[in-house]
Design a protein around this motif. Structure first.
Motif, PDB file in Angstrom:
ATOM      1  N   TYR A  23       0.833  -1.206   0.000  1.00 57.34           N
ATOM      2  CA  TYR A  23       0.000   0.000   0.000  1.00 57.34           C
ATOM      3  C   TYR A  23       0.869   1.258   0.000  1.00 57.34           C
ATOM      4  O   TYR A  23       0.555   2.240  -0.672  1.00 57.34           O
ATOM      5  CB  TYR A  23      -0.928   0.013   1.216  1.00 57.34           C
ATOM      6  CG  TYR A  23      -2.146  -0.857   1.076  1.00 57.34           C
ATOM      7  CD1 TYR A  23      -3.329  -0.352   0.541  1.00 57.34           C
ATOM      8  CD2 TYR A  23      -2.140  -2.189   1.478  1.00 57.34           C
ATOM      9  CE1 TYR A  23      -4.462  -1.137   0.418  1.00 57.34           C
ATOM     10  CE2 TYR A  23      -3.262  -2.983   1.359  1.00 57.34           C
ATOM     11  CZ  TYR A  23      -4.425  -2.456   0.829  1.00 57.34           C
ATOM     12  OH  TYR A  23      -5.541  -3.242   0.706  1.00 57.34           O
ATOM     13  N   ILE A  28      -0.781   5.048  -0.733  1.00 57.89           N
ATOM     14  CA  ILE A  28      -2.093   4.949  -0.101  1.00 57.89           C
ATOM     15  C   ILE A  28      -1.976   4.873   1.422  1.00 57.89           C
ATOM     16  O   ILE A  28      -2.908   5.202   2.140  1.00 57.89           O
ATOM     17  CB  ILE A  28      -2.849   3.702  -0.632  1.00 57.89           C
ATOM     18  CG1 ILE A  28      -3.055   3.824  -2.140  1.00 57.89           C
ATOM     19  CG2 ILE A  28      -4.172   3.503   0.071  1.00 57.89           C
ATOM     20  CD1 ILE A  28      -3.576   2.555  -2.781  1.00 57.89           C
ATOM     21  N   THR A 107      -8.719   8.550   5.018  1.00 60.86           N
ATOM     22  CA  THR A 107      -8.886   7.506   4.017  1.00 60.86           C
ATOM     23  C   THR A 107      -9.087   8.057   2.614  1.00 60.86           C
ATOM     24  O   THR A 107      -9.464   9.214   2.437  1.00 60.86           O
ATOM     25  CB  THR A 107     -10.085   6.609   4.395  1.00 60.86           C
ATOM     26  OG1 THR A 107     -10.161   5.513   3.497  1.00 60.86           O
ATOM     27  CG2 THR A 107     -11.394   7.389   4.385  1.00 60.86           C
ATOM     28  N   TYR A 108      -8.852   7.182   1.640  1.00 66.82           N
ATOM     29  CA  TYR A 108      -9.251   7.426   0.257  1.00 66.82           C
ATOM     30  C   TYR A 108     -10.488   6.595  -0.067  1.00 66.82           C
ATOM     31  O   TYR A 108     -11.071   6.742  -1.129  1.00 66.82           O
ATOM     32  CB  TYR A 108      -8.122   7.037  -0.711  1.00 66.82           C
ATOM     33  CG  TYR A 108      -6.884   7.888  -0.561  1.00 66.82           C
ATOM     34  CD1 TYR A 108      -6.870   9.205  -0.990  1.00 66.82           C
ATOM     35  CD2 TYR A 108      -5.736   7.371   0.006  1.00 66.82           C
ATOM     36  CE1 TYR A 108      -5.732   9.991  -0.850  1.00 66.82           C
ATOM     37  CE2 TYR A 108      -4.593   8.147   0.148  1.00 66.82           C
ATOM     38  CZ  TYR A 108      -4.601   9.454  -0.282  1.00 66.82           C
ATOM     39  OH  TYR A 108      -3.471  10.230  -0.138  1.00 66.82           O
ATOM     40  N   GLU A 109     -10.875   5.703   0.848  1.00 67.76           N
ATOM     41  CA  GLU A 109     -12.000   4.781   0.643  1.00 67.76           C
ATOM     42  C   GLU A 109     -13.212   5.226   1.469  1.00 67.76           C
ATOM     43  O   GLU A 109     -13.673   4.527   2.370  1.00 67.76           O
ATOM     44  CB  GLU A 109     -11.577   3.348   1.024  1.00 67.76           C
ATOM     45  CG  GLU A 109     -10.434   2.810   0.205  1.00 67.76           C
ATOM     46  CD  GLU A 109     -10.778   2.620  -1.265  1.00 67.76           C
ATOM     47  OE1 GLU A 109     -11.970   2.439  -1.580  1.00 67.76           O
ATOM     48  OE2 GLU A 109      -9.851   2.675  -2.097  1.00 67.76           O
ATOM     49  N   VAL A 110     -13.728   6.398   1.138  1.00 73.96           N
ATOM     50  CA  VAL A 110     -14.823   6.986   1.893  1.00 73.96           C
ATOM     51  C   VAL A 110     -16.051   6.080   1.885  1.00 73.96           C
ATOM     52  O   VAL A 110     -16.685   5.855   2.929  1.00 73.96           O
ATOM     53  CB  VAL A 110     -15.171   8.393   1.349  1.00 73.96           C
ATOM     54  CG1 VAL A 110     -16.410   8.952   2.031  1.00 73.96           C
ATOM     55  CG2 VAL A 110     -13.984   9.319   1.538  1.00 73.96           C
ATOM     56  N   LYS A 139       2.721  15.083   2.670  1.00 78.41           N
ATOM     57  CA  LYS A 139       1.499  15.662   2.113  1.00 78.41           C
ATOM     58  C   LYS A 139       0.835  16.673   3.062  1.00 78.41           C
ATOM     59  O   LYS A 139      -0.310  17.062   2.849  1.00 78.41           O
ATOM     60  CB  LYS A 139       0.479  14.564   1.808  1.00 78.41           C
ATOM     61  CG  LYS A 139       0.889  13.626   0.701  1.00 78.41           C
ATOM     62  CD  LYS A 139      -0.231  12.627   0.443  1.00 78.41           C
ATOM     63  CE  LYS A 139       0.081  11.702  -0.690  1.00 78.41           C
ATOM     64  NZ  LYS A 139      -1.052  10.781  -0.951  1.00 78.41           N
ATOM     65  N   CYS A 143      -2.763  17.593   1.650  1.00 78.09           N
ATOM     66  CA  CYS A 143      -3.366  16.311   2.017  1.00 78.09           C
ATOM     67  C   CYS A 143      -4.669  16.108   1.247  1.00 78.09           C
ATOM     68  O   CYS A 143      -5.538  16.981   1.225  1.00 78.09           O
ATOM     69  CB  CYS A 143      -3.632  16.258   3.515  1.00 78.09           C
ATOM     70  SG  CYS A 143      -4.357  14.700   4.041  1.00 78.09           S
ATOM     71  N   ASP A 144      -4.765  14.952   0.621  1.00 79.07           N
ATOM     72  CA  ASP A 144      -5.977  14.650  -0.133  1.00 79.07           C
ATOM     73  C   ASP A 144      -6.790  13.519   0.503  1.00 79.07           C
ATOM     74  O   ASP A 144      -7.743  13.027  -0.078  1.00 79.07           O
ATOM     75  CB  ASP A 144      -5.642  14.314  -1.588  1.00 79.07           C
ATOM     76  CG  ASP A 144      -4.618  13.199  -1.730  1.00 79.07           C
ATOM     77  OD1 ASP A 144      -4.055  12.749  -0.714  1.00 79.07           O
ATOM     78  OD2 ASP A 144      -4.386  12.762  -2.871  1.00 79.07           O
ATOM     79  N   GLU A 145      -6.418  13.115   1.716  1.00 78.50           N
ATOM     80  CA  GLU A 145      -7.195  12.097   2.413  1.00 78.50           C
ATOM     81  C   GLU A 145      -8.440  12.744   3.023  1.00 78.50           C
ATOM     82  O   GLU A 145      -8.454  13.929   3.339  1.00 78.50           O
ATOM     83  CB  GLU A 145      -6.370  11.430   3.510  1.00 78.50           C
ATOM     84  CG  GLU A 145      -5.290  10.516   2.966  1.00 78.50           C
ATOM     85  CD  GLU A 145      -4.565   9.786   4.067  1.00 78.50           C
ATOM     86  OE1 GLU A 145      -4.604   8.561   4.048  1.00 78.50           O
ATOM     87  OE2 GLU A 145      -3.962  10.460   4.935  1.00 78.50           O
ATOM     88  N   ILE A 146      -9.461  11.932   3.192  1.00 77.80           N
ATOM     89  CA  ILE A 146     -10.729  12.380   3.747  1.00 77.80           C
ATOM     90  C   ILE A 146     -10.835  11.854   5.179  1.00 77.80           C
ATOM     91  O   ILE A 146     -10.545  10.676   5.443  1.00 77.80           O
ATOM     92  CB  ILE A 146     -11.919  11.847   2.917  1.00 77.80           C
ATOM     93  CG1 ILE A 146     -11.769  12.209   1.445  1.00 77.80           C
ATOM     94  CG2 ILE A 146     -13.248  12.312   3.498  1.00 77.80           C
ATOM     95  CD1 ILE A 146     -11.751  13.678   1.144  1.00 77.80           C
TER      96      ILE A 146
END
Length: 153
Positions: A23, A28, A107-110, A139, A143-146
């Protein structure tokens, strides 16, 4: 195929290193060294299918009322079978046992987390996370994580 979740042991470290590294190479997940995994193995749970570790996740305390789900991953070939949800259920049970009412994740897997009862929130509501981990992340400023949160009853 029945997955069984259990506490991780030191015997799982090499498998965890490989799983997490896969990962991390994709950007990720943050990498975890063998040394870090050994020091924090008590925070990990693993999922096994027929005696083979095929998934993992950990729970890290950020405050007296907040924990974070980290390093949640499933081996290729085992995704989409409900194993991730079983791991999340086990981690939520551990949070309840520790009397910690709030569980968060970045996460990226909202959609996955929403299906597991989490709600999207503004990550700035977690200064505990920002000041302990985010300040060391490449990042940090992009940051692009949710952020997701679940409050336990």
């Amino acid at each position: 195929m029945q997955a069984v979740c259990r506490k991780a042991t030191e015997g799982d470290i090499e498998t965890l290193v490989e799983l997490i590294a896969g990962y991390a190479e994709k950007g990720i997940m943050l990498p975890r060294s063998r040394d870090v995994l050994k020091r924090h193995i008590h925070t990990f749970v693993v999922a096994e299918v027929n005696g083979e570790v095929v998934g993992c996740g950990s729970l890290t305390q950020l405050g007296s009322d907040l924990v974070e789900i980290r390093s949640l991953g499933i081996s290729e070939g085992y995704k989409g079978l409900g194993i991730g949800s079983k791991l999340v259920d086990q981690l939520l049970l551990e949070a309840k046992e520790q009397n910690i009412p709030k569980v968060m994740a970045l996460t990226y897997e909202v959609n996955f987390f929403e299906k597991n009862g989490f709600t999207v929130v503004n990550k700035e509501i977690f200064p505990e996370k920002v000041w302990t981990d985010c300040i060391h992340c490449a990042k940090q400023h992009c940051c692009d994580e949710i952020a997701v949160l679940r409050t336990l009853n």
